[in-house]
Scaffold this motif. Structure first.
Motif, mmCIF file in Angstrom:
data_model
loop_
_atom_site.group_PDB
_atom_site.id
_atom_site.type_symbol
_atom_site.label_atom_id
_atom_site.label_comp_id
_atom_site.label_asym_id
_atom_site.label_seq_id
_atom_site.Cartn_x
_atom_site.Cartn_y
_atom_site.Cartn_z
ATOM 1 N N ARG A 95 38.309 2.769 57.297
ATOM 2 C CA ARG A 95 37.638 3.585 56.729
ATOM 3 C C ARG A 95 37.052 3.077 55.356
ATOM 4 O O ARG A 95 36.100 3.229 54.688
ATOM 5 C CB ARG A 95 37.670 5.121 56.933
ATOM 6 N N GLN A 96 38.293 2.477 54.645
ATOM 7 C CA GLN A 96 38.145 2.272 53.351
ATOM 8 C C GLN A 96 37.219 1.098 53.046
ATOM 9 O O GLN A 96 36.714 0.768 51.945
ATOM 10 C CB GLN A 96 39.390 1.529 52.605
ATOM 11 N N GLN A 97 36.964 0.066 54.149
ATOM 12 C CA GLN A 97 35.821 -0.839 54.162
ATOM 13 C C GLN A 97 34.292 -0.361 53.888
ATOM 14 O O GLN A 97 33.572 -1.241 53.284
ATOM 15 C CB GLN A 97 35.942 -1.670 55.468
ATOM 16 N N GLN A 98 34.292 0.675 54.197
ATOM 17 C CA GLN A 98 32.911 1.472 54.027
ATOM 18 C C GLN A 98 32.699 2.444 52.842
ATOM 19 O O GLN A 98 31.733 2.842 52.514
ATOM 20 C CB GLN A 98 32.273 2.075 55.450
ATOM 21 N N GLN A 99 33.907 3.137 52.430
ATOM 22 C CA GLN A 99 33.786 4.399 51.649
ATOM 23 C C GLN A 99 35.058 4.583 50.849
ATOM 24 O O GLN A 99 36.079 3.922 51.178
ATOM 25 C CB GLN A 99 33.516 5.469 52.342
ATOM 26 N N SER A 100 35.005 5.246 49.858
ATOM 27 C CA SER A 100 36.020 5.794 49.056
ATOM 28 C C SER A 100 36.942 6.400 50.083
ATOM 29 O O SER A 100 36.615 7.389 50.780
ATOM 30 C CB SER A 100 35.720 6.502 47.902
ATOM 31 N N ILE A 101 38.461 6.326 50.197
ATOM 32 C CA ILE A 101 39.210 7.176 50.798
ATOM 33 C C ILE A 101 40.048 8.053 50.039
ATOM 34 O O ILE A 101 41.149 8.540 50.352
ATOM 35 C CB ILE A 101 40.085 6.396 51.865
ATOM 36 N N HIS A 102 39.650 7.938 48.754
ATOM 37 C CA HIS A 102 40.573 9.091 47.886
ATOM 38 C C HIS A 102 40.542 10.348 48.311
ATOM 39 O O HIS A 102 39.224 10.984 48.073
ATOM 40 C CB HIS A 102 39.823 8.664 46.212
ATOM 41 N N GLY A 103 41.856 10.843 48.711
ATOM 42 C CA GLY A 103 41.823 12.191 49.101
ATOM 43 C C GLY A 103 41.671 12.406 50.402
ATOM 44 O O GLY A 103 41.722 13.676 50.872
ATOM 45 N N GLU A 104 41.350 11.667 51.154
ATOM 46 C CA GLU A 104 41.293 11.568 52.675
ATOM 47 C C GLU A 104 42.465 11.579 53.409
ATOM 48 O O GLU A 104 43.386 10.765 52.939
ATOM 49 C CB GLU A 104 40.308 10.451 53.213
#
Length: 323
Positions: free
Chosen positions: A100-109
């Motif tokens: 998922r990190q390749q498309q968006q920020s995962i901070h807090g996911e």
């Protein structure tokens, strides 16, 4: 197969009581044939169904299912706000966030899975996580200082886990360098960190946590292990997840501001091998000595023949001294 129907069926069977096919069909608004198909889906997840003619179906002992709403209700307003997502089955919660990190920020996911089919531990080991028995959790977090700012991060996460469990009354848990939780020398939980991004600038880290909760037997595990149920604790997995996320939020913010040095003394008070004779397995050799804890950067300190040396890196394992 409808994930919503499968989830509803699991919640109906979670009480451990018998439910007839007719009653299940009425609850789910579907035919007996459709219920039977959904029951096959339950078994495909690794859940053992008990069938008795004339009584119906049940899951012996019931299930302690994860519930995102039950978890979120226990979380105050956090920064960042944790976005918790639950999956019935995943190969790996860490892998899901890394992709998922390749498309968006995962901070807090936050990604949770009721069952992990290809969970990974440190040094490529497999982490067993059968349906509804353990906690398989991954949290994404963004750091600004690159790889150097991550020194001691796995130790900070381990400390957060011990304190989350202590909040729930579990007191005897200790930490093992660099990423395990132990009870009486048996593995209760493991941590796997994976980084993607700039080694000197902004980067994302996926913090993977595997915790044995209700597990009572597993022949595939090749090392001494423990679970909370084995230790006599009957805790809700939703309560455990909520306390883990709260403690992670606190410790990660503290880690970002002050680094591991601010947590070192607390970590050493929980250290299983502190001042014990140990064996350090390095690539191609081993070192025996007395473990003196960790330094301010989280590197392991060993004393051998009066000489003190710090060790860090990926391919290192710590073991008790063989008698």
């Amino acid at each position: 197969m409808s994930l919503t129907c499968l989830n509803q069926l699991l919640h109906l069977l979670a009480d451990g009581q018998f439910h007839s096919g007719t009653a299940l069909g009425q609850h789910l608004n579907m035919s007996r044939a459709a219920v039977w198909k959904q029951l096959k889906g339950v078994e495909a997840l690794g859940v053992k169904l008990h069938r008795v003619r004339g009584r119906g179906y049940r899951i012996a002992g019931g299930l302690d299912l994860l519930d995102v709403e039950a978890i979120q209700r226990q979380l105050p307003l956090l920064d960042p706000t944790f976005n918790v997502q639950l999956h019935m089955s995943l190969p790996s919660t860490n892998q899901t966030l890394m992709q998922r990190q390749q498309q968006q920020s995962i901070h807090g996911e936050v990604v949770l899975a009721e069952v992990q089919t290809s969970g990974r531990g440190r040094l490529g080991r497999q982490w067993q996580s059968p349906f509804g028995q353990n906690i398989a959790l991954s949290l994404g977090w963004q750091f600004s200082g690159g790889a150097a700012a991550l020194e001691g991060l796995s130790l900070a996460v381990g400390l957060a886990l011990t304190q989350a469990l202590a909040d729930l009354g579990v007191q005897q848990v200790q930490v093992k360098w660099p990423n395990d939780l132990l009870v009486d020398g048996k593995k209760l939980a493991g941590i796997l960190l994976e980084m993607r991004g700039d080694t000197t600038g902004p980067c994302h880290v996926v913090i993977g946590i595997g915790l044995n909760v209700h597990l009572t037997h597993d022949d595939a595990i090749d090392q001494p292990w423990a679970s909370l149920t084995q230790l006599g604790y009957r805790l809700s997995r939703n309560d455990i997840v909520a306390h883990i996320l709260l403690r992670l939020s606190q410790h990660l913010h503290r880690f970002v501001q002050y680094g591991f040095s601010a947590l070192r003394d607390e970590w050493q008070r929980q250290h299983y091998y502190q001042d014990q004779k140990v064996q350090l397995l390095l690539p191609g050799k081993s070192v025996e000595g007395i473990c003196r804890g960790v330094n301010l950067a989280g590197a392991l300190i060993m004393e051998h023949d009066g000489v003190v040396k710090a060790y860090s890196g990926g391919e290192i394992s710590l073991r008790p001294m063989e008698v």
